[in-house]
Design a protein around this motif. Structure first.
Motif, mmCIF file in Angstrom:
data_model
loop_
_atom_site.group_PDB
_atom_site.id
_atom_site.type_symbol
_atom_site.label_atom_id
_atom_site.label_comp_id
_atom_site.label_asym_id
_atom_site.label_seq_id
_atom_site.Cartn_x
_atom_site.Cartn_y
_atom_site.Cartn_z
ATOM 1 N N ASP A 75 0.845 -1.185 0.000
ATOM 2 C CA ASP A 75 0.000 0.000 0.000
ATOM 3 C C ASP A 75 0.883 1.239 0.000
ATOM 4 N N PRO A 76 0.787 2.121 -1.001
ATOM 5 C CA PRO A 76 1.654 3.312 -1.033
ATOM 6 C C PRO A 76 1.400 4.269 0.107
ATOM 7 N N ARG A 77 0.240 4.172 0.757
ATOM 8 C CA ARG A 77 -0.050 5.063 1.877
ATOM 9 C C ARG A 77 0.765 4.716 3.120
ATOM 10 N N LEU A 78 1.288 3.494 3.165
ATOM 11 C CA LEU A 78 2.041 3.067 4.342
ATOM 12 C C LEU A 78 3.533 3.332 4.209
ATOM 13 N N ASP A 79 3.946 3.924 3.103
ATOM 14 C CA ASP A 79 5.358 4.225 2.885
ATOM 15 C C ASP A 79 5.730 5.494 3.647
ATOM 16 N N MET A 82 -7.123 8.199 -3.375
ATOM 17 C CA MET A 82 -6.774 6.938 -4.020
ATOM 18 C C MET A 82 -6.669 7.062 -5.540
ATOM 19 N N PRO A 83 -7.638 7.695 -6.231
ATOM 20 C CA PRO A 83 -7.516 7.773 -7.698
ATOM 21 C C PRO A 83 -6.292 8.562 -8.152
ATOM 22 N N CYS A 84 -5.957 9.650 -7.463
ATOM 23 C CA CYS A 84 -4.814 10.467 -7.862
ATOM 24 C C CYS A 84 -3.498 9.932 -7.321
ATOM 25 N N GLY A 85 -3.549 9.015 -6.344
ATOM 26 C CA GLY A 85 -2.333 8.450 -5.787
ATOM 27 C C GLY A 85 -1.460 9.474 -5.103
#
Length: 511
Positions: A172-176, A203-206
């Motif tokens: 999950d990129p949010r946990l980086d 989420m859509p735009c990341g």
């Protein structure tokens, strides 16, 4: 930054048709009022030369201002619509590969209920906001820390790996902790966050949402201080275009009012003199009435939002949404249970050294010094005497022992200082602790009073108010306090919570 087009083909077509219709309507109104009504009727037929000339000049000036503001608005929409840059491609691909396919039934209701329980239990122990059965349910493979929902405070999103979503195919990129764009938020002293202290994630735009940004589903992009998508102007109305939109609706309202007054009076004069009507005048009157009603309602709504420092989106969220703000406090200050939690940036990474601590340098204790052999020392400790057992034992000079102790202490202190100085000034300032402050419902943290709100959008002088020359001052985000100025009410609210002042830490570091 290019144009932000709608993802809906019908709306894209309307964004072309409606502005074309407006251009034709304005062109016809100009002809019907200036040439036919004022020049032909007023000047020649009714012998009202002074009224005709005066109204023509005023009408032309207002029409020119309306046209200039509309062109400025369109150019800004197509060149600088105010969209937030997209996040890294891997973050957007993660969303695309794990897009939710089922958003109905009990899955979404269960997620909404869980988010409400998390809100109700904020500031309490993890089990305080849940029932006994819910605590057991929360220990599922999806919530074991590998795929954690960082937007648990928002009930309108389904977490990755949670109820109603597919199993993630990657990290999950949010946990980086080193997620790109995260530093844009915590380098400010105050920013909007979720219950875990991180900024809101799109989420859509990341990417991480800046303060007051909203994801517009019409263009599928996050927009700075988004107000609404308007097909009448062919694009998005945001912080870069809101000022020009207000000016355009103002001049459009005056233009339509002059059209209604001029054509209405001409129609009344015609009935009084000839007892008949004129089709061209009636059409211009109808167009002015319809467009005037629309433009006046838009102008009144936008003016109300300017004076309150709100947008259309924020006005709907103000009374219902639970807003969280991260407020910078003294480094590594302890949280206050029941009031607020804390978070320290940059986020820790496994194996990384702890952040530097402000204050006195900790000096390690010196090793114990022994005199003579180990056997002699053991005998002395057992007997409680330090007298030598034989005259052959050499006792060191006590002054020499003290000198060695002071030298060792200086070496230890210097070593600690060298390690402390390994973090330069920039590294020290980069570590920041924030209090996660829950904002009461109904409080607008950006309300500066009607005067401050007006200046933040329209500028500081009359020329800025009337002419579409410079953008809104609120588009400048260079302040280190926050992206937007904070309201006095929110500052007083933080003062009542007795947050540990960050200035004490800064003064101690300077000293």
């Amino acid at each position: 930054m290019g144009p932000a087009h709608s993802v809906n083909s019908t709306v894209r077509a309307m964004a072309v048709i409606i502005p074309s219709f407006l251009a034709l309507s304005v062109g016809y109104a100009l002809y019907a009022v200036t040439d036919y009504t004022l020049m032909h009727r007023y000047y020649r037929e009714y012998d009202m030369a002074s009224q005709a000339v005066g109204l023509t000049v005023i009408y032309s000036v207002i029409a020119a201002l309306m046209l200039v503001t509309y062109i400025r608005l369109l150019c800004t929409i197509y060149t600088n619509p105010g969209v937030v840059p997209l996040g890294p491609k891997y973050a957007r691909d993660f969303y695309e590969n794990n897009m939710v396919k089922q958003r109905k039934g009990n899955a979404h209701d269960a997620q909404r209920s869980l988010c409400e329980e998390i809100r109700a239990g904020f500031g309490k122990p993890p089990s305080a906001g849940m029932k006994k059965g819910d605590a057991a349910k929360s220990k599922t493979p999806e919530s074991n820390g590998e795929h954690v929902d960082l937007e648990s405070g928002l009930a309108d999103s389904v977490p990755y790996g949670g109820v109603g979503s597919q199993t993630p195919a990657g990290p999950d990129p949010r946990l980086d902790p080193n997620s790109p764009g995260l530093e844009h938020s915590y380098t400010k002293d105050v920013f909007e966050c979720t219950a875990d202290g991180r900024p809101v994630w799109c989420m859509p735009c990341g990417t991480w949402k800046p303060d007051r940004a909203h994801h517009c589903s019409e263009i599928n992009r996050c927009v700075y201080k988004m107000d609404h998508y308007c097909p009448w102007v062919g694009g998005i109305v945001s912080e870069t275009t809101f000022k020009y939109f207000l000016q355009f609706t103002l001049y459009a309202t005056i233009f339509c009012g002059l059209t209604i007054g001029t054509t209405g009076n001409a129609l009344w004069q015609s009935r009084q003199r000839h007892g008949g009507t004129d089709t061209r005048v009636i059409v211009a009157l109808a167009l002015g009435s319809v467009l005037g009603l629309f433009s006046f309602s838009m102008f009144a709504t936008c003016l109300n939002f300017v004076l309150q420092n709100l947008t259309t989106v924020e006005s709907h969220q103000l009374k219902n949404r639970v807003r969280m703000m991260a407020v910078r406090i003294k480094l590594n200050a302890d949280p206050v249970p029941g009031s607020y939690n804390t978070i320290t940036y940059p986020l820790s990474v496994n194996g990384s050294p702890p952040p530097p601590q402000y204050g006195a340098v900790q000096i390690p204790a010196l090793p114990a010094k022994t005199v003579g052999s180990d056997a002699t020392t053991a005998t002395r400790e057992a007997t409680g005497t330090f007298a030598p057992e034989s005259e052959n034992v050499e006792v060191p000079d006590p002054f020499q022992v003290n000198r060695n102790a002071r030298a060792a202490r200086r070496r230890a202190t210097q070593t600690a200082l060298d390690a402390f100085d390994a973090f330069d000034a920039r590294d020290l300032l980069a570590h920041r602790t924030f209090a996660i402050v829950p904002v009461p419902k109904g409080m607008n943290v950006w309300d500066l009073g009607w005067r401050g709100n007006w200046i933040s959008v329209m500028g500081t002088n009359v020329f800025d108010w009337l002419l579409p020359i410079r953008g809104s001052p609120c588009s400048d985000h260079t302040s280190t306090e926050s992206r937007y100025s904070l309201s006095p009410a929110f500052q007083q609210y933080c003062a009542k919570m007795n947050l540990p002042s960050v200035h004490e830490m800064e003064e101690r570091h300077r000293g």
